[in-house]
Scaffold this active site. Structure first.
Site, PDB file in Angstrom:
ATOM      1  N   LYS A 193      24.180  23.885  45.941  1.00  0.00           N
ATOM      2  CA  LYS A 193      24.044  24.212  44.520  1.00  0.00           C
ATOM      3  C   LYS A 193      24.852  25.480  44.183  1.00  0.00           C
ATOM      4  O   LYS A 193      25.572  25.992  45.012  1.00  0.00           O
ATOM      5  CB  LYS A 193      22.562  24.345  44.150  1.00  0.00           C
ATOM      6  CG  LYS A 193      21.708  23.124  44.560  1.00  0.00           C
ATOM      7  CD  LYS A 193      22.030  21.868  43.756  1.00  0.00           C
ATOM      8  CE  LYS A 193      21.466  20.593  44.359  1.00  0.00           C
ATOM      9  NZ  LYS A 193      20.028  20.458  44.353  1.00  0.00           N
TER      10      LYS A 193
HETATM   11  C1  LIG Z   1      18.943  19.369  44.626  1.00  0.00           C
HETATM   12  C2  LIG Z   1      18.157  18.777  43.527  1.00  0.00           C
HETATM   13  C3  LIG Z   1      16.762  18.803  43.502  1.00  0.00           C
HETATM   14  C4  LIG Z   1      15.936  19.291  44.631  1.00  0.00           C
HETATM   15  O1  LIG Z   1      16.290  20.534  45.057  1.00  0.00           O
HETATM   16  P1  LIG Z   1      15.659  21.120  46.428  1.00  0.00           P
HETATM   17  O2  LIG Z   1      15.782  22.594  46.238  1.00  0.00           O
HETATM   18  O3  LIG Z   1      16.536  20.596  47.529  1.00  0.00           O
HETATM   19  O4  LIG Z   1      14.271  20.659  46.543  1.00  0.00           O
HETATM   20  C5  LIG Z   1      16.118  18.298  42.396  1.00  0.00           C
HETATM   21  N1  LIG Z   1      16.788  17.768  41.369  1.00  0.00           N
HETATM   22  C6  LIG Z   1      18.138  17.699  41.369  1.00  0.00           C
HETATM   23  C7  LIG Z   1      18.839  17.111  40.189  1.00  0.00           C
HETATM   24  C8  LIG Z   1      18.860  18.184  42.457  1.00  0.00           C
HETATM   25  O5  LIG Z   1      20.188  18.071  42.476  1.00  0.00           O
END
Ligand SMILES: *Cc1c(COP(=O)(O)O)cnc(C)c1O
Length: 395
Positions: A193
């Site tokens: 991210k």
């Molecule tokens: C990555 C992601 C999540 C979950 O994130 P984590 O921190 O890995 O639990 C939820 N929603 C979206 C759209 C994502 O891309």
């Protein structure tokens, strides 16, 4: 091929300052439940313009906490986008609620506000309105929150923004997360991210009650807050007043997250420069580049390209050629309703045709803070070769 030749679709950027921040927390008195988590919560709130932040060990946990705080339970329904990571839907299932989906806009790939309006009108006549709608800011670009918010007032549902892709993004000139159009907004700090805490997430809100509920449920349903305790026999005392979880973020994670947050503006700027470079390199390619809606400044988490309708069967071959050449392309996303788990709940292929058509034709090209122009040029050269090999374009 050596490992360094491989270009992933996304990866973290870790500086010496980031490392020093984690080392400092390791040498401190607290590895968990110390000051770094609070500092990180405050820093995120200050950045995005929210009142309260609740850190969690993942965005998935934060989404679960947000659903619980909004009272989602058995018999309720939560709507989200089919074009998302499974966590956006699973959070409702953890609460025992039903999930349903709203198809996407063919240009932004976000939940379509018009389709949402239509589906709400139908659900209203049947007495089956959702309790919560979870719009997902796909690839870092905000959904049409003004329209979705207006519908929430008309039909009386709550809104959780899944902003896992969108920290640092803006909508109508304000940071995503400021709460103007939602009850809770959730960020992810997974390494792919925009900023990372290794694993980690945060729910932000302007509602103190929701914040307290989420905080309590992230620590086993316990409280030490004097105004919430039924008695106060001494300083050792805490009470479990409800059933919660251990969703805490560690000090190491918070220290890394806070250090990364100080680099957010730079990361977003770099992603925008990379976006422009791809636009230039790809301008004569017969593919659709990510559409940027007015009123939004995307965090540009992803760079999804779309093959022409006539060439959709070429996607697998193009994907394989890129991967074999060391380009870590990925597909975002397999429509959630087509996952076997959701098919077992009654969803089927064909339910959300726009998301399914988009899925059949998309590929994400690498986009991450440390991606170099030279690497982008290599990606585009191999993409060109793959498109020519599949007669999507001529040599
Ligand atoms: C990555 C992601 C999540 C979950 O994130 P984590 O921190 O890995 O639990 C939820 N929603 C979206 C759209 C994502 O891309």
């Amino acid at each position: 091929m050596t490992h360094t030749d491989f270009i992933p679709y996304g990866r973290q950027s870790i500086s010496e300052d980031d490392i020093a921040a984690v080392v400092k927390s390791l040498r401190s008195d607290f590895l968990t439940q110390g000051p770094c988590v609070n500092e990180f919560e405050h820093a995120i709130c200050t950045k995005v313009g929210a009142r309260y932040g609740v850190a969690a060990n993942s965005a998935t946990s934060a989404l679960h906490l947000a659903c619980l705080a909004l009272g989602v339970g058995a018999g309720d329904t939560v709507w989200t986008s089919p074009n998302t990571f499974i966590a956006s839907a699973n959070c409702a299932r953890y609460c025992g609620a039903n999930v349903d989906f709203v198809d996407i806009d063919p240009r932004t790939y976000n939940m379509c506000a018009d389709k949402l309006a239509e589906k709400l009108a139908t659900a209203h006549t049947k007495g089956q309105l959702p309790k919560v709608v979870i719009p997902v800011h796909f690839a870092g670009q905000s959904c049409d929150m003004q329209a979705i918010h207006a519908l929430s007032k008309k039909y009386g549902f709550h809104i959780i923004e899944d902003a896992s892709h969108a920290i640092g993004a803006k909508y109508q000139g304000q940071y995503v997360g400021n709460g103007a159009f939602s009850d809770v907004c959730v960020f992810s700090f997974h390494p792919v991210k925009i900023i990372t805490s290794a694993e980690g997430g945060m729910a932000v809100t302007n509602n103190e009650q929701l914040a307290n509920h989420m905080r309590t449920h992230a620590q086993q349903g316990t409280t030490r807050s004097p105004d919430e305790l039924t008695e106060m026999p001494g300083d050792w005392y805490y009470e479990q007043q409800t059933l919660g979880f251990n969703y805490r973020m560690t000090e190491l994670q918070a220290a890394l997250g806070a250090s990364q947050l100080s680099r957010l503006d730079d990361f977003i700027q770099r992603r925008h420069a990379q976006f422009s470079h791809y636009e230039t390199l790809l301008k004569d390619f017969p593919i659709t580049l990510p559409f940027q809606a007015k009123d939004t400044v995307s965090a540009l988490h992803l760079f999804p390209i779309l093959l022409p309708e006539a060439n959709k069967t070429a996607r697998k071959s193009v994907f394989d050629i890129l991967r074999q050449a060391g380009i870590g392309t990925q597909v975002h996303y397999i429509p959630v309703h087509t996952q076997p788990y959701y098919q077992a709940l009654g969803f089927k292929q064909g339910d959300y045709p726009v998301a399914e058509d988009y899925y059949a034709r998309t590929l994400s090209l690498p986009l991450f803070a440390d991606l170099t122009p030279t690497q982008q040029e290599r990606v585009v050269l191999i993409l060109k070769h793959a498109l020519i090999a599949n007669q999507v374009m001529s040599a």
